[in-house]
Design a protein around this motif. Structure first.
Motif, PDB file in Angstrom:
ATOM      1  N   ASP A 257      -4.989   5.474   5.890  1.00 12.91           N
ATOM      2  CA  ASP A 257      -5.379   4.077   5.650  1.00 12.91           C
ATOM      3  C   ASP A 257      -4.319   3.107   6.159  1.00 12.91           C
ATOM      4  OD1 ASP A 257      -3.603   4.758   3.708  1.00 12.91           O
ATOM      5  OD2 ASP A 257      -4.789   4.075   2.013  1.00 12.91           O
TER       6      ASP A 257
ATOM      7  N   LEU B 252     -11.983   2.697   5.353  1.00 19.10           N
ATOM      8  CA  LEU B 252     -11.174   1.750   4.580  1.00 19.10           C
ATOM      9  C   LEU B 252     -11.962   1.165   3.413  1.00 19.10           C
ATOM     10  CD1 LEU B 252      -9.032  -0.345   7.102  1.00 19.10           C
ATOM     11  CD2 LEU B 252      -8.290   1.456   5.557  1.00 19.10           C
TER      12      LEU B 252
ATOM     13  N   LYS C  87     -12.372   4.045   0.872  1.00 17.52           N
ATOM     14  CA  LYS C  87     -11.088   4.409   0.245  1.00 17.52           C
ATOM     15  C   LYS C  87     -10.607   3.314  -0.702  1.00 17.52           C
ATOM     16  CE  LYS C  87      -7.263   6.905  -0.134  1.00 17.52           C
ATOM     17  NZ  LYS C  87      -6.122   6.610   0.716  1.00 17.52           N
ATOM     18  N   SER C  88     -10.693   2.058  -0.284  1.00 15.20           N
ATOM     19  CA  SER C  88     -10.177   0.965  -1.102  1.00 15.20           C
ATOM     20  C   SER C  88     -11.023   0.765  -2.363  1.00 15.20           C
ATOM     21  CB  SER C  88     -10.111  -0.343  -0.304  1.00 15.20           C
ATOM     22  OG  SER C  88     -11.334  -0.605   0.334  1.00 15.20           O
ATOM     23  N   THR C  89     -12.364   0.854  -2.239  1.00 15.77           N
ATOM     24  CA  THR C  89     -13.206   0.685  -3.424  1.00 15.77           C
ATOM     25  C   THR C  89     -13.015   1.834  -4.412  1.00 15.77           C
ATOM     26  OG1 THR C  89     -15.034   1.675  -2.162  1.00 15.77           O
ATOM     27  CG2 THR C  89     -14.991  -0.711  -2.339  1.00 15.77           C
TER      28      THR C  89
ATOM     29  N   LEU D  25       0.813  -1.213   0.000  1.00 18.13           N
ATOM     30  CA  LEU D  25       0.000   0.000   0.000  1.00 18.13           C
ATOM     31  C   LEU D  25       0.849   1.266   0.000  1.00 18.13           C
ATOM     32  CD1 LEU D  25      -2.684  -1.157   2.596  1.00 18.13           C
ATOM     33  CD2 LEU D  25      -2.897  -1.090   0.111  1.00 18.13           C
TER      34      LEU D  25
ATOM     35  N   THR E 297      -5.247   0.240   8.798  1.00 21.75           N
ATOM     36  CA  THR E 297      -4.905  -1.147   8.463  1.00 21.75           C
ATOM     37  C   THR E 297      -4.159  -1.797   9.625  1.00 21.75           C
ATOM     38  OG1 THR E 297      -4.747  -0.610   6.113  1.00 21.75           O
ATOM     39  CG2 THR E 297      -3.687  -2.637   6.830  1.00 21.75           C
TER      40      THR E 297
ATOM     41  N   GLU F 247     -10.267   3.651  -4.667  1.00 20.32           N
ATOM     42  CA  GLU F 247      -8.913   3.503  -5.229  1.00 20.32           C
ATOM     43  C   GLU F 247      -8.901   2.439  -6.331  1.00 20.32           C
ATOM     44  OE1 GLU F 247      -5.648   4.670  -4.652  1.00 20.32           O
ATOM     45  OE2 GLU F 247      -6.524   6.369  -3.601  1.00 20.32           O
TER      46      GLU F 247
ATOM     47  N   LEU G 119      -7.931  -4.492   2.051  1.00 26.34           N
ATOM     48  CA  LEU G 119      -8.414  -3.409   2.915  1.00 26.34           C
ATOM     49  C   LEU G 119      -9.923  -3.471   3.096  1.00 26.34           C
ATOM     50  CD1 LEU G 119      -6.431  -0.136   2.159  1.00 26.34           C
ATOM     51  CD2 LEU G 119      -5.883  -2.043   3.646  1.00 26.34           C
TER      52      LEU G 119
ATOM     53  N   LEU H 132      -5.452  -3.608  -2.042  1.00 23.71           N
ATOM     54  CA  LEU H 132      -6.611  -2.764  -1.773  1.00 23.71           C
ATOM     55  C   LEU H 132      -7.847  -3.611  -1.442  1.00 23.71           C
ATOM     56  CD1 LEU H 132      -6.090  -0.111  -4.598  1.00 23.71           C
ATOM     57  CD2 LEU H 132      -5.931   0.303  -2.129  1.00 23.71           C
TER      58      LEU H 132
END
Length: 265
Positions: A149, A102, A105-107, A24, A153, A109, A208, A205
């Motif tokens: 993040d 998280l 942010k991950s979706t 990450l 994590t 990203e 996450l 990701l």
């Protein structure tokens, strides 16, 4: 404490967390490199190293702050209805908000990497940097954005491993320090590997999303949440470790098969 750090669960958490921090942190390296490359050549490596060291310090300070908030486990608000019971504490609130962050942010990203992979890099390249001080300021801002993040994590991977939060804090700090040292020493090889295997970063990701969901269930469990008489249990960390290890094994097999296909052709 040494017994805790040398336990199999702690070692597994440390290895998994360090791996995730490195994967990450690739975007962090990319953006730091873009900012540093605007400087004269003799200042670039200095700016990159200073940037990564500042990232380490910044993340450790954030870890202390977040760990303090998570230690506040006494409920300050209770919802007690016929069909739902929730005892809200700062610990549960931070974990719940962190889990939602998280997942979001991950979706986002993943969507951005699939649809507009160079968007953020183009924005940063358009900014003018004329001095080492300006570059380091820009790097600090980038580090802070990527630290959030990273910290969440770390919390998701270690929360509940030991009743003493100081022990888990030390474990998180060790993982952050190791990951930054690896990134300083092997920044270019890591970048080349990710460029060759972009699915690894997408996989990171995706992990996450799992961690975010686990944080939300952990928050519900710590809040003694009951919905229609059913309590919410915590997800054992072993399930997460297994999911990550299994996914990496499948990814490794895919790379081997793809390489074999290229060789035959």
């Amino acid at each position: 404490m040494l017994e805790f750090l040398l336990s199999s669960e702690s070692i597994m958490a440390l290895l998994t967390l360090t791996f995730l921090e490195i994967i990450l942190g690739i975007d962090n390296i990319v953006f730091i490199s873009i900012a540093a490359n605007k400087l004269p050549e003799h200042q670039r490596s200095r700016a990159t190293n200073i940037g990564l060291l500042l990232a380490m310090v910044q993340r450790i300070l954030l870890l202390f702050f977040v760990s303090f908030l998570i230690s506040l486990s006494e409920p300050f608000f209770v919802i007690n209805k016929e069909w739902v019971h929730v005892a809200v504490s700062w610990q549960a609130l931070i974990l719940f908000a962190g889990g939602l962050f998280l997942i979001y942010k991950s979706t986002s990203e993943i969507r951005e990497k699939v649809e507009t992979p160079q968007h953020d890099e183009a924005n940063l390249k358009s900014k003018v940097i004329k001095s080492l001080g300006q570059a380091i300021t820009q790097i600090l801002i980038i580090d802070f954005i990527f630290s959030v993040d990273s910290i969440l994590t770390a919390v998701g991977m270690t929360n509940g491993l030991h009743p003493n939060t100081n022990y888990t804090l030390i474990l998180m700090i060790i993982a952050v320090v190791i990951s930054i040292i690896v990134m300083i020493g092997f920044a270019n090889p890591i970048r080349k590997f990710i460029d060759t295997h972009p699915s690894m970063q997408v996989l990171g990701l995706a992990f996450l999303i799992l961690i975010g969901f686990m944080l939300i269930t952990e928050a519900a469990h710590l809040s003694d949440t009951e919905i229609f008489g059913q309590t919410v249990g915590a997800i054992p960390k072993g399930y997460l470790y297994f999911a990550i290890a299994f996914s990496l094994f499948v990814e490794f097999l895919n790379h081997k098969m793809a390489k074999r296909t290229i060789t035959k052709n």
